[in-house]
Motif scaffolding. Structure first.
Motif, PDB file in Angstrom:
ATOM      1  N   SER A  78       0.833  -1.202   0.000  1.00 50.25           N
ATOM      2  CA  SER A  78       0.000   0.000   0.000  1.00 50.25           C
ATOM      3  C   SER A  78       0.868   1.251   0.000  1.00 50.25           C
ATOM      4  N   ARG A 101      -0.430   4.265   0.085  1.00 48.27           N
ATOM      5  CA  ARG A 101      -1.049   5.202   1.014  1.00 48.27           C
ATOM      6  C   ARG A 101      -0.535   4.995   2.425  1.00 48.27           C
ATOM      7  N   ILE A 102      -0.393   3.734   2.841  1.00 46.51           N
ATOM      8  CA  ILE A 102       0.120   3.463   4.185  1.00 46.51           C
ATOM      9  C   ILE A 102       1.550   3.966   4.314  1.00 46.51           C
ATOM     10  N   GLU A 125      -7.010   6.855   8.100  1.00 41.68           N
ATOM     11  CA  GLU A 125      -6.767   6.446   6.721  1.00 41.68           C
ATOM     12  C   GLU A 125      -5.902   5.193   6.655  1.00 41.68           C
ATOM     13  N   SER A 183      -8.099   2.241   7.721  1.00 45.41           N
ATOM     14  CA  SER A 183      -9.080   1.900   6.695  1.00 45.41           C
ATOM     15  C   SER A 183      -8.443   1.173   5.521  1.00 45.41           C
ATOM     16  N   ARG A 184      -7.263   1.635   5.109  1.00 46.67           N
ATOM     17  CA  ARG A 184      -6.583   0.980   3.989  1.00 46.67           C
ATOM     18  C   ARG A 184      -6.113  -0.417   4.375  1.00 46.67           C
ATOM     19  N   THR A 230      -9.094  -2.725   4.467  1.00 45.67           N
ATOM     20  CA  THR A 230      -9.538  -3.099   3.123  1.00 45.67           C
ATOM     21  C   THR A 230      -8.625  -4.165   2.526  1.00 45.67           C
TER      22      THR A 230
END
Length: 334
Positions: free
Chosen positions: A11, A13-14, A91, A94-95, A98
């Motif tokens: 990820s 985003r992470i 965030e 949540s990522r 998912t």
């Protein structure tokens, strides 16, 4: 650890949010504190040493500069970084959720019902967590074992906040989350111990900067891992009522609030009836807004919190697993 590295690798985003947490909390917030303590203040002391001021005036001026620095920079930077970091933590959770489970729980179709439910849970969560925080610092006053119990309570406190992201995304109520913590207290004590040790090893604001940097890593670990239930024994009960005292204190606060709210609400209703009686006698006029409507709204909020406190007695019955693979422990309400 391998799952953490895997999620960090998969990820972007992470990775980005974790790096932003490092920049905000370590480089900006923590770096400014260290610069003030080890660079700016020594230079000021050196300049004051060669000034005609007395030593008492030197000390007073240093304290004044330190106070101004904390009021004008440390406290505002702390609150801003706290709010921004909480957004990034959500965030990241949540990522990771998912990636771990494929999808998140859909919100309630009725917007009003969903909002009231969230408001009720957040009010009850606020009371319980801060009551438990008071309990955490209260046990430190105990002789001999106070320090150990303080660190142990901090471990549960940090572990609860790490796992709460996944539990909230999974749709659990506040009482279900407390039941999970009290049923898996051995595992969660070990999980939160590193954060507890970091929080007591440094001064207040320095420990916040350090914990805020590593906290996203623990959030990912909590979201992707499954808490384990220990085997019950004579020395290790299956369930430890950690929040029993916090629940009693929270309910006491709710009752006090409700009692204070009902009193002005009754007075406002009586004043309205007297106003209507005067109007019927020929005085005329329209009754203006008073304190009764706001008091009634506050009473409704207090009643919602009381209903959240009474909910687990009818719903928690056993222990098992959800269909998504996260251990869910339920027990009788205290």
């Amino acid at each position: 650890l391998l799952s953490l590295l895997e999620f960090m690798w998969d990820s972007e985003r992470i990775r980005v949010r974790t790096f932003q947490c490092f920049v905000l909390n370590c480089l900006l917030f923590l770096g400014s504190i260290l610069m003030m303590d080890y660079a700016i203040m020594p230079c000021i002391r050196l300049l004051l040493r060669h000034s005609p001021l007395t030593s008492r005036m030197h000390l007073s001026l240093e304290r004044l500069l330190s106070l101004l620095y904390q009021l004008l920079w440390v406290f505002p930077a702390y609150f801003i970084s706290f709010l921004v970091s909480c957004t990034w933590y959500q965030e990241i959770a949540s990522r990771a959720y998912t990636l771990r489970f494929g999808k998140q729980r859909q919100p309630a179709s009725n917007v009003v019902v969903g909002f009231v439910r969230v408001l009720r849970d957040e009010a009850w969560r606020f009371l319980l967590t801060y009551s438990f925080l008071l309990q955490t610092y209260a046990v430190r006053a105990l002789p001999f074992i106070g320090g150990f119990l303080h660190v142990l309570h901090l471990s549960w406190y940090w572990a609860f906040f790490c796992f709460e992201y996944a539990w909230a995304l999974h749709g659990w109520s506040m009482d279900d989350r407390l039941a999970a913590l009290e049923g898996q207290w051995v595992f969660l004590a070990g999980f939160g111990m590193p954060l507890a040790l970091l929080s007591v090893s440094f001064p207040t604001f320095v420990s916040y900067g350090v914990v805020a940097f590593v906290f996203p890593l623990f959030v990912v670990l909590a979201t992707t891992s499954e808490p384990r239930v220990h085997a019950p024994s004579t020395w290790l009960p299956r369930r430890l009522p950690l929040f029993a005292l916090s629940k009693r204190l929270s309910l006491w606060l709710v009752r006090r609030l409700d009692r204070r709210v009902k009193r002005p609400a009754t007075l406002g209703a009586g004043g309205g009836s007297r106003g209507r009686a005067c109007a019927s006698g020929g005085a005329g006029g329209t009754r203006g807004p008073g304190s009764a409507p706001s008091a009634a709204a506050t009473a409704a909020a207090a009643a919602a919190v009381r209903s959240a406190a009474a909910t687990p007695a009818h719903h928690r019955a056993s222990q098992g697993k959800t269909t998504d693979g996260i251990t869910r422990v339920k027990g009788k309400s205290d």
